[in-house]
Design a protein around this motif. Structure first.
Motif, PDB file in Angstrom:
ATOM      1  N   SER A   1       0.827  -1.207   0.000  1.00 34.09           N
ATOM      2  CA  SER A   1       0.000   0.000   0.000  1.00 34.09           C
ATOM      3  C   SER A   1       0.860   1.256   0.000  1.00 34.09           C
ATOM      4  O   SER A   1       0.573   2.217  -0.726  1.00 34.09           O
ATOM      5  N   ARG A   2       1.933   1.230   0.802  1.00 32.37           N
ATOM      6  CA  ARG A   2       2.793   2.405   0.841  1.00 32.37           C
ATOM      7  C   ARG A   2       3.481   2.639  -0.499  1.00 32.37           C
ATOM      8  O   ARG A   2       3.624   3.778  -0.947  1.00 32.37           O
ATOM      9  N   VAL A   3       3.899   1.585  -1.157  1.00 34.36           N
ATOM     10  CA  VAL A   3       4.532   1.734  -2.472  1.00 34.36           C
ATOM     11  C   VAL A   3       3.547   2.312  -3.479  1.00 34.36           C
ATOM     12  O   VAL A   3       3.863   3.249  -4.231  1.00 34.36           O
TER      13      VAL A   3
ATOM     14  N   ALA B   1      14.808  -1.418  -2.308  1.00 36.82           N
ATOM     15  CA  ALA B   1      14.744  -2.851  -2.639  1.00 36.82           C
ATOM     16  C   ALA B   1      13.305  -3.354  -2.541  1.00 36.82           C
ATOM     17  O   ALA B   1      12.824  -4.077  -3.427  1.00 36.82           O
ATOM     18  N   ALA B   2      12.616  -2.989  -1.454  1.00 36.46           N
ATOM     19  CA  ALA B   2      11.225  -3.424  -1.292  1.00 36.46           C
ATOM     20  C   ALA B   2      10.344  -2.803  -2.369  1.00 36.46           C
ATOM     21  O   ALA B   2       9.450  -3.468  -2.923  1.00 36.46           O
ATOM     22  N   ARG B   3      10.585  -1.534  -2.687  1.00 35.13           N
ATOM     23  CA  ARG B   3       9.800  -0.873  -3.731  1.00 35.13           C
ATOM     24  C   ARG B   3       9.972  -1.585  -5.062  1.00 35.13           C
ATOM     25  O   ARG B   3       8.996  -1.812  -5.803  1.00 35.13           O
TER      26      ARG B   3
ATOM     27  N   ARG C   1      10.767  -4.747  -5.556  1.00 30.47           N
ATOM     28  CA  ARG C   1      10.095  -6.052  -5.547  1.00 30.47           C
ATOM     29  C   ARG C   1       8.582  -5.894  -5.722  1.00 30.47           C
ATOM     30  O   ARG C   1       7.945  -6.664  -6.445  1.00 30.47           O
ATOM     31  N   VAL C   2       8.010  -4.889  -5.070  1.00 32.21           N
ATOM     32  CA  VAL C   2       6.565  -4.668  -5.193  1.00 32.21           C
ATOM     33  C   VAL C   2       6.199  -4.303  -6.628  1.00 32.21           C
ATOM     34  O   VAL C   2       5.251  -4.842  -7.204  1.00 32.21           O
ATOM     35  N   LEU C   3       6.940  -3.387  -7.220  1.00 31.01           N
ATOM     36  CA  LEU C   3       6.625  -2.972  -8.594  1.00 31.01           C
ATOM     37  C   LEU C   3       6.800  -4.118  -9.575  1.00 31.01           C
ATOM     38  O   LEU C   3       6.024  -4.253 -10.541  1.00 31.01           O
ATOM     39  N   ALA C   4       7.803  -4.979  -9.338  1.00 32.94           N
ATOM     40  CA  ALA C   4       7.986  -6.151 -10.193  1.00 32.94           C
ATOM     41  C   ALA C   4       6.820  -7.112 -10.037  1.00 32.94           C
ATOM     42  O   ALA C   4       6.328  -7.699 -11.024  1.00 32.94           O
ATOM     43  N   ALA C   5       6.319  -7.288  -8.811  1.00 29.47           N
ATOM     44  CA  ALA C   5       5.168  -8.166  -8.576  1.00 29.47           C
ATOM     45  C   ALA C   5       3.917  -7.611  -9.223  1.00 29.47           C
ATOM     46  O   ALA C   5       3.095  -8.354  -9.787  1.00 29.47           O
ATOM     47  N   VAL C   6       3.731  -6.297  -9.145  1.00 35.89           N
ATOM     48  CA  VAL C   6       2.588  -5.652  -9.799  1.00 35.89           C
ATOM     49  C   VAL C   6       2.611  -5.929 -11.290  1.00 35.89           C
ATOM     50  O   VAL C   6       1.589  -6.272 -11.909  1.00 35.89           O
ATOM     51  N   GLU C   7       3.791  -5.815 -11.883  1.00 36.91           N
ATOM     52  CA  GLU C   7       3.924  -6.050 -13.321  1.00 36.91           C
ATOM     53  C   GLU C   7       3.676  -7.515 -13.659  1.00 36.91           C
ATOM     54  O   GLU C   7       2.968  -7.838 -14.631  1.00 36.91           O
ATOM     55  N   THR C   8       4.245  -8.407 -12.873  1.00 31.77           N
ATOM     56  CA  THR C   8       4.100  -9.845 -13.143  1.00 31.77           C
ATOM     57  C   THR C   8       2.640 -10.295 -13.045  1.00 31.77           C
ATOM     58  O   THR C   8       2.152 -11.059 -13.892  1.00 31.77           O
ATOM     59  N   LEU C   9       1.947  -9.817 -12.028  1.00 28.80           N
ATOM     60  CA  LEU C   9       0.563 -10.254 -11.781  1.00 28.80           C
ATOM     61  C   LEU C   9      -0.475  -9.429 -12.539  1.00 28.80           C
ATOM     62  O   LEU C   9      -1.644  -9.792 -12.567  1.00 28.80           O
TER      63      LEU C   9
END
Length: 338
Positions: free
Chosen positions: A19-21, A31-33, A35-43
Motif C-alpha cells: 500500500s505504501r509503495v 529494494a522493497a519498492r 520487488r513490489v513494482l515487479a510483482a505488480v507487473e508480473t501479476l
C-alpha cells in the motif's frame, strides 16, 4: 484478478508495504519498492480506484465541462487540458454542454457526484446557481475562456480587445467603413465583451456601429448564416463582416458564397478564433487567434494549485491578429500565418 494480498505474497512483503509503495510513501526501501513494482507487473495488478479514493479522499480525476465539443476551439482546448492533466497524474472526464445551460448543469452535477478532485468549466451563460453553490461549498473550480461574474474562482482566459482593435485598424486601412459584427450570446462574457471591444475600436476611427450592423448569433454556424443573410438584405449592406467565433464565420462564408460575392473583393470577412481550416479556404481567412494550448495548460495548473492547497491567480493571455487575404489584402502579410 490479482489482489493486493497476491502482490504482497509475490513480493515477500506485507500488505501495508504494498500500500505504501502504491501511494508513493517515502518510508519504503528501494529494494522493497522494486520487488513490489515487479510483482505488480508480473501479476498485472490494477489498484481499485474507487477504494483508493475512499481512503485518500482523492480520485485523481478532474472534470471539464466545455461549451461545444464540435467547435474546433474547444476541441483543442480539451486536448491541451487532458495532456496537461495527464502529466500531473490526473485523468479527465469531459462533459459537452452543447451551448445549453441545462445540459451544462447536468454535467456539473454528475461530475460532482463522481467525487472529482476539481472542476474546469467554460460556462454557457452568465448565471448558474449550481456552480455558485459548488464554489461556495469548497469544490476546487477554475473558469476557462468564459466566466461567471460574482463567482469568486480563478479565471484563465484570453483578452481579445487589443487584437480586435488591430483588426478594425487593419480593415480601416483597407478602406472598409461599413463594418458589421455577428455577436455571440449576450449572456456569455465572451459574447458581450467582443461586441463592446468592436464598438470601441470603431469609435477610435470615428465609425459608429448601427443596430442593423449587429447580428445576434449563438456561436453556431446556422446563426452566422442567418445574420449574414440579414446584413446582405439591408439597403446599405456592410462592406466587412466580423464573426465573433469560428463556426459563425463558416456560416457567414456559406451565405456570402450563396450570393456569389467575392470574399476579399466585394466584401471582407474576418473571424474570432483561428482554426486550421481557415488557411485552406479561398481566400484564406483573416482571424484572431487565441493561445488555446497555453490556456488549457494554465487552467490545469491553476486547478492543481487549488486542489493542493495553494492560491493561484487568474491568468489573462493576449490574443493576436493573423492577417491572410479575406479582407482584400493584396498579398500575404510577412507576419501572417500560412
Amino acid at each position: 484478478m490479482a489482489g493486493i494480498k497476491d502482490v504482497a505474497a509475490e513480493a515477500g512483503v506485507s500488505v501495508a508495504t504494498v500500500s505504501r509503495v502504491l501511494n508513493s510513501h517515502p518510508s519504503v526501501s528501494e529494494a522493497a519498492r522494486a520487488r513490489v513494482l515487479a510483482a505488480v507487473e508480473t501479476l498485472g495488478y490494477r489498484p481499485n480506484a474507487v477504494a483508493r479514493s475512499l481512503r485518500t479522499d482523492q480520485t485523481r480525476t478532474l472534470g471539464l465541462v466545455i461549451s461545444d465539443v464540435l467547435n474546433p476551439y474547444f476541441t483543442e482546448l480539451a486536448r491541451s487540458v487532458e495532456e496537461a492533466a495527464r502529466a500531473l497524474g490526473y485523468s479527465v472526464i469531459i462533459g459537452n454542454a452543447d451551448e445549453r445551460p441545462e445540459l451544462q448543469d447536468h454535467h456539473v452535477r454528475t461530475l460532482l457526484d463522481r467525487r472529482i478532485d476539481g472542476l474546469l468549466v467554460s460556462p454557457t451563460d452568465g448565471g448558474s446557481p449550481l456552480m455558485l453553490e459548488a464554489a461556495r461549498g469548497g469544490t476546487p473550480m477554475v473558469f476557462v475562456d468564459r466566466w461567471i461574474p460574482g463567482i469568486d474562482v480563478p479565471v484563465v482566459r484570453a483578452d481579445g480587445r487589443a487584437a480586435i482593435r488591430d483588426l478594425v485598424a487593419h480593415l480601416h486601412r483597407l478602406g472598409r467603413r461599413r463594418l458589421a459584427i455577428i455577436a455571440g450570446p449576450a449572456a456569455t462574457t465572451t459574447g458581450s465583451e467582443r461586441v463592446e471591444a468592436f464598438r470601441a475600436a470603431l469609435g477610435e476611427h470615428g465609425i459608429s456601429l448601427p443596430d442593423d450592423y449587429v447580428g445576434q448569433g449563438d456561436f453556431q454556424a446556422a446563426s452566422g448564416r442567418r445574420a449574414t443573410e440579414r446584413f446582405l438584405a439591408l439597403p446599405e449592406p456592410p462592406d466587412a463582416v466580423f464573426a465573433a467565433d469560428n463556426l459563425m464565420t463558416l456560416g457567414a462564408l456559406d451565405a456570402l458564397r450563396a450570393r456569389g460575392l467575392r470574399i476579399g473583393d466585394d466584401i471582407a470577412l474576418a473571424a474570432f478564433d483561428d482554426i486550421p481550416w481557415f488557411v485552406h479556404t479561398d481566400p484564406p481567412i483573416t482571424a484572431i487567434a487565441q493561445p488555446t494550448g497555453e490556456l488549457g495548460r494554465a487552467a490545469v495548473r491553476a486547478l492543481a494549485d487549488l486542489i493542493e492547497g495553494r492560491t493561484p491567480r487568474s491568468v489573462t493571455l493576449p490574443a493576436s491578429l493573423v492577417v491572410r487575404r479575406s479582407c482584400g489584402e493584396s498579398a500575404p502579410n510577412p507576419r501572417s500565418e500560412q
